[in-house]
Design a protein around this motif. Structure first.
Motif, mmCIF file in Angstrom:
data_model
loop_
_atom_site.group_PDB
_atom_site.id
_atom_site.type_symbol
_atom_site.label_atom_id
_atom_site.label_comp_id
_atom_site.label_asym_id
_atom_site.label_seq_id
_atom_site.Cartn_x
_atom_site.Cartn_y
_atom_site.Cartn_z
ATOM 1 N N PRO A 140 0.823 -1.217 0.000
ATOM 2 C CA PRO A 140 0.000 0.000 0.000
ATOM 3 C C PRO A 140 0.852 1.259 0.000
ATOM 4 O O PRO A 140 0.407 2.297 -0.477
ATOM 5 C CB PRO A 140 -0.815 -0.129 1.289
ATOM 6 N N LEU A 141 2.070 1.210 0.586
ATOM 7 C CA LEU A 141 2.978 2.347 0.581
ATOM 8 C C LEU A 141 4.145 2.002 -0.342
ATOM 9 O O LEU A 141 5.036 1.246 0.040
ATOM 10 C CB LEU A 141 3.485 2.634 2.001
ATOM 11 N N PRO A 142 4.156 2.512 -1.567
ATOM 12 C CA PRO A 142 5.226 2.139 -2.510
ATOM 13 C C PRO A 142 6.598 2.459 -1.920
ATOM 14 O O PRO A 142 6.856 3.585 -1.497
ATOM 15 C CB PRO A 142 4.921 3.004 -3.741
ATOM 16 N N PRO A 143 7.501 1.490 -1.875
ATOM 17 C CA PRO A 143 8.805 1.721 -1.264
ATOM 18 C C PRO A 143 9.716 2.521 -2.170
ATOM 19 O O PRO A 143 9.649 2.436 -3.402
ATOM 20 C CB PRO A 143 9.349 0.307 -1.046
ATOM 21 N N GLY A 144 10.593 3.306 -1.544
ATOM 22 C CA GLY A 144 11.611 4.039 -2.279
ATOM 23 C C GLY A 144 12.852 3.189 -2.472
ATOM 24 O O GLY A 144 12.899 2.011 -2.111
ATOM 25 N N PRO A 145 13.893 3.781 -3.033
ATOM 26 C CA PRO A 145 15.111 2.999 -3.296
ATOM 27 C C PRO A 145 15.766 2.460 -2.026
ATOM 28 O O PRO A 145 16.338 1.366 -2.043
ATOM 29 C CB PRO A 145 16.021 3.998 -4.018
ATOM 30 N N ALA A 146 15.693 3.190 -0.928
ATOM 31 C CA ALA A 146 16.327 2.715 0.311
ATOM 32 C C ALA A 146 15.597 1.492 0.857
ATOM 33 O O ALA A 146 16.232 0.508 1.268
ATOM 34 C CB ALA A 146 16.366 3.834 1.347
ATOM 35 N N ARG A 147 14.254 1.519 0.877
ATOM 36 C CA ARG A 147 13.504 0.362 1.375
ATOM 37 C C ARG A 147 13.663 -0.838 0.457
ATOM 38 O O ARG A 147 13.747 -1.981 0.920
ATOM 39 C CB ARG A 147 12.027 0.710 1.528
ATOM 40 N N LEU A 148 13.708 -0.598 -0.867
ATOM 41 C CA LEU A 148 13.893 -1.706 -1.802
ATOM 42 C C LEU A 148 15.261 -2.358 -1.598
ATOM 43 O O LEU A 148 15.389 -3.584 -1.599
ATOM 44 C CB LEU A 148 13.742 -1.211 -3.238
ATOM 45 N N ALA A 149 16.285 -1.552 -1.436
ATOM 46 C CA ALA A 149 17.624 -2.109 -1.226
ATOM 47 C C ALA A 149 17.734 -2.780 0.138
ATOM 48 O O ALA A 149 18.438 -3.786 0.286
ATOM 49 C CB ALA A 149 18.672 -1.003 -1.361
ATOM 50 N N ALA A 151 24.026 9.149 2.729
ATOM 51 C CA ALA A 151 23.470 8.680 4.000
ATOM 52 C C ALA A 151 22.289 9.525 4.453
ATOM 53 O O ALA A 151 21.297 9.004 4.973
ATOM 54 C CB ALA A 151 24.567 8.671 5.076
ATOM 55 N N ALA A 152 22.371 10.847 4.242
ATOM 56 C CA ALA A 152 21.280 11.721 4.684
ATOM 57 C C ALA A 152 19.995 11.438 3.915
ATOM 58 O O ALA A 152 18.892 11.437 4.492
ATOM 59 C CB ALA A 152 21.688 13.185 4.519
ATOM 60 N N SER A 153 20.102 11.195 2.600
ATOM 61 C CA SER A 153 18.905 10.911 1.805
ATOM 62 C C SER A 153 18.289 9.574 2.195
ATOM 63 O O SER A 153 17.059 9.436 2.265
ATOM 64 C CB SER A 153 19.262 10.910 0.314
ATOM 65 N N GLN A 154 19.134 8.582 2.460
ATOM 66 C CA GLN A 154 18.605 7.292 2.911
ATOM 67 C C GLN A 154 17.876 7.445 4.240
ATOM 68 O O GLN A 154 16.781 6.908 4.436
ATOM 69 C CB GLN A 154 19.746 6.287 3.054
#
Length: 561
Positions: free
Chosen positions: A78-87, A142-145
Motif C-alpha cells: 500500500p505504501l510504494p517503497p523508495g530505493p532505500a527500502r527496496l535495497a 546517508a542523509a537521503s537514505q
C-alpha cells in the motif's frame, strides 16, 4: 500500564521493527510481526534501553516464508517503497537491523555493533560494510537514505490493501484453484485429522494431576467435523502453530457460538500452548493463542465470554477484588465451565485482575489445599498462581494484604509473570515513628532464575517503598533469603534490610559505610541522606550493597534498588 517513554516512542520502535523484518513479504504480515515484537518489550525504561530490548527480540525472531500468492489479486504494498527500502529488503535480517540502528537511529558504527553484541557477533567494520553496500545499491548519500526511512510510518500500512482488477492470466489460473477448493471442502470439514480426547478417569489415577490429565469436556466433544476444523485452523496459524499432537480441553456451544479449546504437546523442553477456536454466524477461526508458564491446570479465560474453564480437581471456586478484606463470591461451574463473571473492565484497577480461590482436591492420594490464582478478562494474559512461604502460608490476613499489594500496588507485574511465591522476612515497627510494617518478598517462576523483589507493606496492604532487591529466585528457600529496600520517611532516606533464619549476619558496603546486624533473623536499619540536602539531589541515592552471610560462609550480595 505502559510507561510514558514507551507510549511516546512507540512509533519509533515500530519503525525499527518493521524495517528490520521487512523482506518484501505481505505488509500485513510484516506489520503484525513488528507489533508483536514491540509488544513483547517490557516498558519502564529509557528509550535506548527499550530499543536494545527490541533488538534482542528481533534477533530471536524465526525466519518466515516469502510466499506471496496474495499479489495475484492485491497490490503488493500500500505504501510504494523508495530505493532505500527496496535495497534494504535484499539484506539479511541481521544486516537490516544493524543498518537501521546505524542510519535510521543515528548510532555510530561501534554503538550499533555494541547494541547487538550480546546476541550477535558483529563488529563496527561489519556495520560500515553494510552501510557501504546500501550506498552502492541506492546511489544515495546517508542523509537521503535516512530521510526516506525516517519518513516511513508503518502505522499507515493498511492490513487489507484495496483490490485491483485481476489480470486475465490470473483469472485463468484461479479457475482450477477454486474448483479444487470446492472439491476438497467436504473432506476438510468432515474427514480431516481429529485431535485427541482425554478420558475423564485419567486425572483420578494420580495425586498430582497436570494439564496432561485435563479431561475433555463439553457437549460437542463428539463432533468430529468441528474438532477437525478447529485443529486445522490452529495448524494453519502463521504466528503460533502447535507443536506435537493436539488435545481437546473443551468443545461446546457457548453464547450462540461453537467453541473448541485446544492444547499442544511440545514435550519437556517447552511450555504448552492453549488455543481457542470460535465458530460464529459470520466468522470462524482461532481467536487467541497463549503460551502457559507451566503445565499446571489452572484457570483459562474463554474468549470474550467472561467465563473460565476449570479442571475437575479444582473445586468450589470463588472470586473477589484483591483487598485487605476481600468479599468472596461463589462461582458456579457446569461441565467444567463457570458462569459469566460480571467484569467492570471500563474502570481499570488492580491491573484488571481478580483473585480466585479454589480447593485443590485430587481423588487419589494427596490432601485438599487452597489455591489462589489471579486471572484477568484477557484470554491472552497470564493467570499466575500465588504461593506463600513459611509462616505466611497460614496467615490469611497477610495473604489478603500481600495479594492486594501484588495486584493493586505494583509489587509485581501480573501480565508477564509466571506463578508468584510470596514470603515475609520481618514484621515490626519502622524507626522514626514509621509505624507497623512487614518486609515482603515476591519471586516469579518465569523468567527462570529471575531475581525477586521486595517491598515494605503497611497493615492495610499499601506499599511503602518502591521495589527493592533480594538474593533469591523462585526456587530459593525462605531460610536463606535476604532483602533490602530504600524507605523514605520525614524527608530522609532509610535503608531497611532483613533476612531469614538461615542468615546470621547482614552488613553494608559502599557509600553508607560499614554497618552490620547479627542474629538468627537479622534486621538492619541505616539512616541515609536527606531527601533534598546537598550533596544528595532529590533523585540521588548512595551506592550501597548489602551482604548476607550464612553459617557455612556462603555470601550473597543485594542491591536495594
Amino acid at each position: 500500564m505502559r510507561s510514558a517513554a514507551f507510549r511516546e516512542r512507540y512509533a519509533d520502535l515500530l519503525r525499527v521493527a518493521y524495517l528490520a523484518l521487512d523482506d518484501g513479504g505481505p505488509p500485513d504480515v510484516v506489520l503484525a510481526r513488528a507489533r508483536r515484537a514491540v509488544r513483547s518489550v517490557r516498558p519502564g525504561a529509557p528509550y535506548p534501553r527499550l530499543r536494545a530490548r527490541l533488538a534482542a527480540v528481533l534477533l530471536a525472531s524465526p525466519p518466515r516464508p516469502r510466499l506471496r500468492p496474495h499479489r495475484l489479486l492485491f497490490r503488493p504494498d500500500p505504501l510504494p517503497p523508495g530505493p532505500a527500502r527496496l535495497a534494504l529488503r535484499t539484506l539479511s535480517p541481521h544486516e537490516r537491523l544493524v543498518y537501521v540502528l546505524h542510519r535510521v537511529e543515528g548510532l555510530t558504527s561501534p554503538e550499533a555493533a555494541a547494541e547487538v553484541s550480546e546476541h550477535l557477533m558483529v563488529s563496527a567494520w561489519d556495520v560500515d560494510r553494510t552501510a557501504t553496500a546500501m550506498d552502492l545499491a541506492t546511489r544515495l548519500d546517508a542523509a537521503s537514505q535516512r530521510a526516506e526511512l525516517r519518513a516511513f510510518d508503518p502505522l499507515l500500512v493498511r492490513l487489507r490493501p484495496p483490490p485491483r482488477p485481476p489480470r486475465l492470466w490470473a483469472a485463468v489460473l484461479l479457475v482450477p484453484v477454486v474448483a479444487a477448493a470446492l472439491v476438497a471442502r467436504p473432506w476438510a470439514q468432515d474427514g480431516g485429522e481429529v485431535p485427541l480426547l482425554v478420558d475423564d478417569a485419567d486425572w483420578q489415577r494420580t495425586a498430582t494431576p497436570t494439564l496432561a490429565h485435563w479431561p475433555t469436556r463439553g457437549g460437542s466433544r463428539g463432533d468430529r467435523a468441528l474438532l477437525s476444523r478447529a485443529a486445522a485452523a490452529w495448524r494453519a496459524h502463521r504466528r503460533d502453530p502447535p507443536s506435537g499432537p493436539i488435545v481437546v480441553l473443551y468443545a461446546g456451544a457457548v453464547d450462540g457460538a461453537a467453541v473448541v479449546v485446544l492444547r499442544d504437546s511440545p514435550g519437556y523442553r517447552d511450555a504448552p500452548m492453549v488455543a481457542q477456536y470460535f465458530e460464529r454466524r459470520l466468522s470462524r477461526g482461532v481467536e487467541s493463542v497463549r503460551r502457559l508458564d507451566s503445565d499446571f491446570g489452572g484457570l483459562i479465560m474463554l474468549g470474550g465470554t467472561w467465563r473460565y474453564l476449570l479442571p475437575p480437581w479444582l473445586m468450589d471456586p470463588s472470586l473477589a477484588v484483591p483487598g485487605a478484606a476481600p468479599q468472596w463470591r461463589p462461582l458456579a461451574v457446569r461441565d467444567g465451565l463457570t458462569d459469566p463473571v460480571e467484569w467492570r473492565w471500563f474502570t481499570p484497577r488492580c491491573q484488571n485482575y481478580l483473585l480466585f480461590r479454589m480447593t485443590h482436591r485430587p481423588v487419589t492420594g494427596g490432601w485438599p489445599r487452597r489455591v489462589l490464582q489471579f486471572a484477568s478478562h484477557n484470554p491472552d494474559a497470564a493467570a499466575p498462581r500465588v504461593w506463600f512461604r513459611g509462616a505466611a502460608a497460614g496467615d490469611e490476613r497477610f495473604q489478603n494484604i500481600a495479594s492486594h499489594a501484588v495486584a493493586c500496588q505494583g509489587a509485581a507485574s501480573l501480565s508477564d509473570s509466571g506463578d508468584l511465591r510470596v514470603g515475609r522476612l520481618w514484621t515490626g515497627d519502622l524507626p522514626d515513628g514509621g509505624g507497623p510494617a512487614s518486609l515482603t518478598v515476591v519471586d516469579t517462576e518465569s523468567p527462570w532464575n529471575a531475581p525477586g523483589s521486595a517491598v515494605l507493606l503497611s497493615p492495610t496492604g499499601r506499599t511503602l517503598t518502591q521495589r527493592g532487591g533480594t538474593n533469591s529466585d523462585y526456587s530459593t528457600g525462605e531460610s536463606g533469603m535476604a532483602a533490602a529496600v530504600w524507605w523514605l520517611a520525614k524527608d530522609r532516606w532509610h535503608l531497611v534490610a532483613a533476612a531469614g533464619p538461615g542468615v546470621t549476619t547482614l552488613r553494608t558496603a559502599g557509600e553508607l559505610g560499614d554497618h552490620q546486624a547479627r542474629g538468627p533473623r537479622p534486621f538492619l536499619h541505616v539512616r541515609g541522606p536527606a531527601r533534598r540536602t546537598p550533596p544528595f539531589p532529590a533523585t540521588y541515592l548512595p551506592l550501597v550493597w548489602v551482604v548476607a552471610e550464612e553459617p557455612a560462609g556462603t555470601r550473597t550480595t543485594i542491591t536495594p534498588s
